[in-house]
Design a protein around this motif. Sequence first.
Motif, PDB file in Angstrom:
ATOM      1  N   SER A 108      34.718  38.843  42.860  1.00  9.88           N
ATOM      2  CA  SER A 108      35.909  37.982  42.876  1.00  9.88           C
ATOM      3  C   SER A 108      36.592  37.998  41.514  1.00  9.88           C
ATOM      4  N   TYR A 109      35.792  38.043  40.450  1.00 13.22           N
ATOM      5  CA  TYR A 109      36.394  38.100  39.109  1.00 13.22           C
ATOM      6  C   TYR A 109      37.231  39.377  38.952  1.00 13.22           C
ATOM      7  N   GLN A 110      36.683  40.499  39.430  1.00 16.49           N
ATOM      8  CA  GLN A 110      37.411  41.773  39.287  1.00 16.49           C
ATOM      9  C   GLN A 110      38.755  41.686  40.015  1.00 16.49           C
ATOM     10  N   LYS A 111      38.795  40.891  41.088  1.00 13.30           N
ATOM     11  CA  LYS A 111      40.026  40.752  41.872  1.00 13.30           C
ATOM     12  C   LYS A 111      40.997  39.764  41.223  1.00 13.30           C
ATOM     13  N   TYR A 112      40.479  38.615  40.801  1.00 10.75           N
ATOM     14  CA  TYR A 112      41.367  37.523  40.358  1.00 10.75           C
ATOM     15  C   TYR A 112      41.513  37.402  38.848  1.00 10.75           C
ATOM     16  N   GLN A 113      40.594  38.025  38.094  1.00  8.53           N
ATOM     17  CA  GLN A 113      40.721  38.065  36.628  1.00  8.53           C
ATOM     18  C   GLN A 113      40.818  36.687  35.989  1.00  8.53           C
ATOM     19  N   SER A 114      40.061  35.751  36.505  1.00  9.71           N
ATOM     20  CA  SER A 114      40.069  34.421  35.892  1.00  9.71           C
ATOM     21  C   SER A 114      38.724  33.737  36.157  1.00  9.71           C
ATOM     22  N   ILE A 115      38.583  32.509  35.677  1.00 14.33           N
ATOM     23  CA  ILE A 115      37.285  31.821  35.845  1.00 14.33           C
ATOM     24  C   ILE A 115      36.941  31.662  37.328  1.00 14.33           C
TER      25      ILE A 115
END
Length: 304
Positions: free
Chosen positions: A159-166
């Motif tokens: 999910s981080y790789q997709k959304y680039q946030s916490i």
Amino acid sequence: MKYNNKQKITKAVIPVAGLGTRFLPFTKTIPKEMLPILNIPSIEYIVKDAVNAGIKDIIFVTSARKKALADYTDSYLWLEDELRKKNKIEELKLIQFLPKIANYIFVRQSKQLGLGDAVLKAKYAIGNEPFALLLGDDILLNNFKNITNDSILKNLINSYQKYQSIIVLLKKIEGKEIEKYGVVGIEKKIDQKNFLLNSLIEKPTFKKAPSDLAIMGRYILEPKIFDYLEKEQIDPNTGEIQLTNAISKYLLDKNNVYGVLFEGKRYDMGNLLGFLEANIDFALNDKKYRKVFAELLKEKIKNI
Ligand code: UTP
């Protein structure tokens, strides 16, 4: 220096410096993360999950009187020799496992000023890159068939790789139990598992809880969080610096924060019931012990 937030997440922080008051006197000298599930300290399950998700460096935030955990990550060559001499190869593999699978870094928290402060202590070991945070007392499990490959942290990293946030891990909690957790408000349900959040509140009253979704002990954090933690004041009611408050301020500064829903089983190893339940479940799912343990349990329950 700007960091490249598409980079792989290879560092994880595991704070183990808490007082562990619910598990005294055991926690007087040993962190609760060393409590075993069967013969394996719970920290080993947590590190394994991190390594399965691609983590290479583990930063433990520790405190005085808790050397057992540091020793546990080390190789004991004399013991290895003894086991070799006795041809105890299975046991040898068991003691070699943890020291081999990651690099371990230890930083100290000398005053127990809460989870937020513990994370801040890892700032220089992390540097300017996104990182994972795993709480050692939360044992999370998707199912018993796939304990070794089923990395819950991996889902958060995806999910981080997709959304680039916490990113925080969420679990539905029924009724008043929610008052014990950090709770999130939902801005948008993106799909079955992913949510865009609009608020985070630490231990709200049942009435004020913005949803029934509580934060579990797994996070992907951006290095920017250290700036927020540095500005965070000690909460006068708890004497602690709250990580949830720092993430909440990061969100209010127009940064997105996402939640990933976890629907598996959670064991809270920080309290006695969670510890007992974990041991019973793991024993009932253990190839070697399940039959004999189930018989034993049946016998005991008959007499209650
Ligand atoms: P808990 O909220 O479970 O607190 O911390 P605790 O002190 O460990 O346990 P109790 O409530 O007194 O029984 C959540 C995680 O944050 C770490 C703990 O070690 C645990 O992994 N922590 C907490 C720190 O490292 N430092 C702190 O000051 C507080």
